[in-house]
Design an enzyme around this catalytic site. Structure first.
Site, PDB file in Angstrom:
ATOM      1  N   HIS A   1       0.874  -1.178   0.000  1.00 39.36           N
ATOM      2  CA  HIS A   1       0.000   0.000   0.000  1.00 39.36           C
ATOM      3  C   HIS A   1       0.909   1.224   0.000  1.00 39.36           C
ATOM      4  O   HIS A   1       1.601   1.484   0.990  1.00 39.36           O
ATOM      5  CB  HIS A   1      -0.881  -0.024   1.250  1.00 39.36           C
ATOM      6  CG  HIS A   1      -1.782   1.151   1.372  1.00 39.36           C
ATOM      7  ND1 HIS A   1      -3.117   1.077   1.052  1.00 39.36           N
ATOM      8  CD2 HIS A   1      -1.557   2.417   1.793  1.00 39.36           C
ATOM      9  CE1 HIS A   1      -3.679   2.260   1.270  1.00 39.36           C
ATOM     10  NE2 HIS A   1      -2.744   3.085   1.715  1.00 39.36           N
TER      11      HIS A   1
ATOM     12  N   HIS B   1       1.660   5.404  -0.646  1.00 38.86           N
ATOM     13  CA  HIS B   1       1.227   6.791  -0.787  1.00 38.86           C
ATOM     14  C   HIS B   1       2.257   7.497  -1.658  1.00 38.86           C
ATOM     15  O   HIS B   1       3.409   7.083  -1.735  1.00 38.86           O
ATOM     16  CB  HIS B   1       1.100   7.460   0.584  1.00 38.86           C
ATOM     17  CG  HIS B   1      -0.094   6.979   1.346  1.00 38.86           C
ATOM     18  ND1 HIS B   1      -1.126   7.810   1.713  1.00 38.86           N
ATOM     19  CD2 HIS B   1      -0.440   5.755   1.789  1.00 38.86           C
ATOM     20  CE1 HIS B   1      -2.051   7.113   2.362  1.00 38.86           C
ATOM     21  NE2 HIS B   1      -1.654   5.862   2.419  1.00 38.86           N
TER      22      HIS B   1
ATOM     23  N   CYS C   1      -2.970  11.028   4.056  1.00 35.26           N
ATOM     24  CA  CYS C   1      -2.604  10.774   5.440  1.00 35.26           C
ATOM     25  C   CYS C   1      -2.548  12.116   6.159  1.00 35.26           C
ATOM     26  O   CYS C   1      -1.765  12.981   5.782  1.00 35.26           O
ATOM     27  CB  CYS C   1      -1.248  10.076   5.471  1.00 35.26           C
ATOM     28  SG  CYS C   1      -0.663   9.745   7.122  1.00 35.26           S
TER      29      CYS C   1
ATOM     30  N   ASN D   1      -2.927   8.402  -2.394  1.00 37.39           N
ATOM     31  CA  ASN D   1      -2.475   7.030  -2.631  1.00 37.39           C
ATOM     32  C   ASN D   1      -1.968   6.847  -4.058  1.00 37.39           C
ATOM     33  O   ASN D   1      -2.123   7.719  -4.906  1.00 37.39           O
ATOM     34  CB  ASN D   1      -3.643   6.071  -2.387  1.00 37.39           C
ATOM     35  CG  ASN D   1      -4.063   6.059  -0.945  1.00 37.39           C
ATOM     36  OD1 ASN D   1      -3.306   5.699  -0.060  1.00 37.39           O
ATOM     37  ND2 ASN D   1      -5.295   6.476  -0.694  1.00 37.39           N
TER      38      ASN D   1
END
Length: 169
Positions: free
Chosen positions: A78, A80, A111, A120
């Protein structure tokens, strides 16, 4: 959930760095991740929550889990895109054998504690790269771009996806 026959994907955030302590040691991430598997997780997603990861760090992290006895098919990533490296890191994950990558249409997300966070990994950018590698995702890229343009318009800001900007400009 596992007793009911369901898969459980666990997430570990800030695997590459955090805004309070800085770099996160690979062995610390592996230790936490292994504990989640011991508790019954079937897959583990490793998050670059503040977007500071690098391709070399991705490779080291995957190698750390493999050295600890886990299979790469048990891992997901995952990313960013705070520093513009989410797509590069996704490629590094693919090279390391990871086949599950989180992404979001138009790069939405973010975030709240990551300075200058842009969101993202954009699904459009990932799909474009995968197509270039000969990997068929089954996604309609034109429809995905149209949807991201629509979302950006409703949010009142341009899409951070490079592909969306290129194809809609």
């Amino acid at each position: 959930a596992r007793e009911a026959g369901l898969d459980v994907r666990a997430y570990v955030s800030m695997c590459f760095g955090d805004p309070w302590e800085g770099d996160v040691p690979v062995d610390q991430v592996v230790s936490v991740g292994k504990r989640l598997f011991d508790l019954g997780a079937s897959q583990l997603s490793l998050g670059d929550t503040i977007g500071v990861g690098t391709a070399g760090h991705v490779a080291s992290l995957v190698r750390g889990f493999v050295d600890a006895g886990m299979d790469v098919d048990q891992l997901a990533m995952h990313f960013h895109d705070t520093y513009g490296k989410a797509l590069t890191n996704a490629y590094a994950a693919l090279v390391a054998g990871i086949t599950t990558l989180d992404a979001s249409a138009g790069g939405l997300g973010g975030c709240p504690y990551a300075k200058s966070a842009t969101g993202n990994l954009a699904t459009e950018d990932l799909v474009w790269m995968l197509r270039g590698l000969g990997i068929d995702t089954g996604l309609d890229l034109a429809a995905l771009v149209d949807t991201s343009v629509w979302m950006a318009g409703h949010l009142g800001r341009p899409s951070p996806s490079r592909l969306v900007r290129a194809l809609s400009g």
